[in-house]
Design a protein around this motif. Structure first.
Motif, PDB file in Angstrom:
ATOM      1  N   CYS A  25       0.826  -1.214   0.000  1.00 18.65           N
ATOM      2  CA  CYS A  25       0.000   0.000   0.000  1.00 18.65           C
ATOM      3  C   CYS A  25       0.857   1.260   0.000  1.00 18.65           C
ATOM      4  N   LEU A  26       1.844   1.303   0.884  1.00 19.86           N
ATOM      5  CA  LEU A  26       2.691   2.491   0.989  1.00 19.86           C
ATOM      6  C   LEU A  26       3.575   2.652  -0.241  1.00 19.86           C
ATOM      7  N   VAL A  68      -8.414  -3.754   0.601  1.00 21.22           N
ATOM      8  CA  VAL A  68      -7.373  -3.860   1.625  1.00 21.22           C
ATOM      9  C   VAL A  68      -8.002  -4.176   2.986  1.00 21.22           C
ATOM     10  N   SER A  69      -9.150  -3.572   3.270  1.00 19.36           N
ATOM     11  CA  SER A  69      -9.820  -3.830   4.548  1.00 19.36           C
ATOM     12  C   SER A  69     -10.203  -5.299   4.685  1.00 19.36           C
ATOM     13  N   VAL A  70     -10.611  -5.911   3.585  1.00 23.00           N
ATOM     14  CA  VAL A  70     -10.958  -7.330   3.604  1.00 23.00           C
ATOM     15  C   VAL A  70      -9.710  -8.172   3.841  1.00 23.00           C
ATOM     16  N   LEU A  71      -8.611  -7.794   3.208  1.00 19.94           N
ATOM     17  CA  LEU A  71      -7.363  -8.539   3.382  1.00 19.94           C
ATOM     18  C   LEU A  71      -6.885  -8.480   4.831  1.00 19.94           C
ATOM     19  N   VAL A  72      -7.008  -7.313   5.450  1.00 20.95           N
ATOM     20  CA  VAL A  72      -6.618  -7.183   6.853  1.00 20.95           C
ATOM     21  C   VAL A  72      -7.539  -8.021   7.729  1.00 20.95           C
ATOM     22  N   ASN A  73      -8.831  -7.995   7.417  1.00 18.63           N
ATOM     23  CA  ASN A  73      -9.801  -8.814   8.145  1.00 18.63           C
ATOM     24  C   ASN A  73      -9.470 -10.291   8.072  1.00 18.63           C
ATOM     25  N   LEU A  74      -9.045 -10.722   6.898  1.00 18.58           N
ATOM     26  CA  LEU A  74      -8.775 -12.140   6.659  1.00 18.58           C
ATOM     27  C   LEU A  74      -7.664 -12.696   7.538  1.00 18.58           C
ATOM     28  N   ILE A 103     -11.561  -5.640  17.246  1.00 18.08           N
ATOM     29  CA  ILE A 103     -10.719  -4.597  17.831  1.00 18.08           C
ATOM     30  C   ILE A 103      -9.289  -4.673  17.294  1.00 18.08           C
ATOM     31  N   VAL A 104      -8.741  -5.880  17.233  1.00 15.31           N
ATOM     32  CA  VAL A 104      -7.352  -6.044  16.784  1.00 15.31           C
ATOM     33  C   VAL A 104      -7.198  -5.680  15.317  1.00 15.31           C
ATOM     34  N   THR A 105      -8.029  -6.259  14.456  1.00 20.50           N
ATOM     35  CA  THR A 105      -7.888  -6.004  13.018  1.00 20.50           C
ATOM     36  C   THR A 105      -8.233  -4.562  12.660  1.00 20.50           C
ATOM     37  N   LEU A 106      -9.284  -4.020  13.276  1.00 13.72           N
ATOM     38  CA  LEU A 106      -9.672  -2.639  12.996  1.00 13.72           C
ATOM     39  C   LEU A 106      -8.596  -1.669  13.461  1.00 13.72           C
ATOM     40  N   LEU A 112      -2.826   1.644   9.618  1.00 11.79           N
ATOM     41  CA  LEU A 112      -2.346   1.624   8.232  1.00 11.79           C
ATOM     42  C   LEU A 112      -2.913   2.809   7.450  1.00 11.79           C
ATOM     43  N   CYS A 113      -4.192   3.094   7.634  1.00  7.47           N
ATOM     44  CA  CYS A 113      -4.822   4.225   6.938  1.00  7.47           C
ATOM     45  C   CYS A 113      -4.192   5.550   7.354  1.00  7.47           C
ATOM     46  N   LEU A 114      -3.952   5.726   8.647  1.00  7.46           N
ATOM     47  CA  LEU A 114      -3.343   6.962   9.133  1.00  7.46           C
ATOM     48  C   LEU A 114      -1.927   7.129   8.589  1.00  7.46           C
TER      49      LEU A 114
END
Length: 249
Positions: A25-26, A68-74, A103-106, A112-114
């Motif tokens: 992403c970065l 990306v949010s789904v990948l982090v969730n996975l 809580i952990v994944t979010l 990552l977003c910040l």
């Protein structure tokens, strides 16, 4: 709860996926800035070598952010969900499992977003010439994007915890958050209710936010926060209820 939270956090950080996802992403953000700058320097007619267009990619690629949010969730709810049976067997309540994984994944997704936002600002202000009003419009547009993207993450988490077909989950998210406006406008010609509803679906709110940013006419959109909040609330309420009844084999 704290012990399980620490355990899930440790397991999350032991996964290479989060580092790969973050790095990609970065890297893409950085590459986008320098590619635009390169063409700006080598082609005098290139109109997109500016911070305004660079920032607009953040809002134009909302579907990629949701991906990306789904990948982090996975990382904790995909194949890793096979450990759920063991967790339940040790006496952990399903609600504790549901909320801890969220809580952990979010938390790491927000981090990552910040980091990505900070990188875009650093690149936008250092690589491209200053443009009056662009940065303030960028911050306002980001505020309007936050509740929709977070609602997508919450919905993805709920679907991951209650279903196991990733392709179906991707399809649902794309349908809700990237539904073509042309189809909505076509359907609205046949129904006033659809016409009114079409103004508040996530895809329309995201597109409108992009257009307003491109025109530097951004303002806080409370509809985005209401819609995002409702999606998150309904997703969590139904998700917890569904997960409590889910058969874990």
């Amino acid at each position: 709860m704290i012990a399980y939270l620490k355990s899930e956090n440790y397991r999350f950080l032991r996964k290479n996926n989060i580092y790969t996802i973050s790095g990609l992403c970065l890297t893409l953000i950085t590459a986008a800035a320098f590619i635009l700058k390169y063409y700006d320097l080598t082609d005098s007619t290139f109109p997109y070598g500016n911070a305004h267009f660079f920032y607009s990619n953040i809002f134009g690629l909302s579907s990629l952010i949701l991906f990306v949010s789904v990948l982090v969730n996975l990382i904790l709810t995909g194949k890793d969900s096979l450990v759920l049976k063991q967790s339940v067997a040790f006496g952990l309540s399903r609600q504790k499992i549901f909320w801890t994984k969220l809580i952990v994944t979010l938390g790491y997704f927000i981090l990552l977003c910040l980091t990505g936002i900070a990188l875009t600002i650093i690149l936008g202000t250092s690589v491209f010439p200053h443009e009056s009003g662009v940065l303030s419009a960028y911050f306002t547009a980001l505020v309007n994007t936050v509740p929709i993207i977070l609602s997508g993450f919450v919905l993805a988490h709920t679907l991951m915890m209650t279903y196991s077909k990733e392709i179906i989950i991707f399809g649902i998210l794309l349908l809700i958050y990237s539904f073509p406006e042309s189809i909505l406008h076509g359907l609205s010609n046949y129904s006033e209710a659809i016409r009114a509803l079409s103004k508040y679906v996530p895809s329309t709110l995201l597109t409108d936010n992009l257009y307003r940013f491109m025109d530097l006419n951004t303002e806080i959109n409370f509809s985005a926060w209401i819609v995002g909040g409702l999606i998150s609330l309904v997703s969590l309420t139904l998700g917890v209820s569904k997960f409590n009844k889910k058969s874990i084999d």
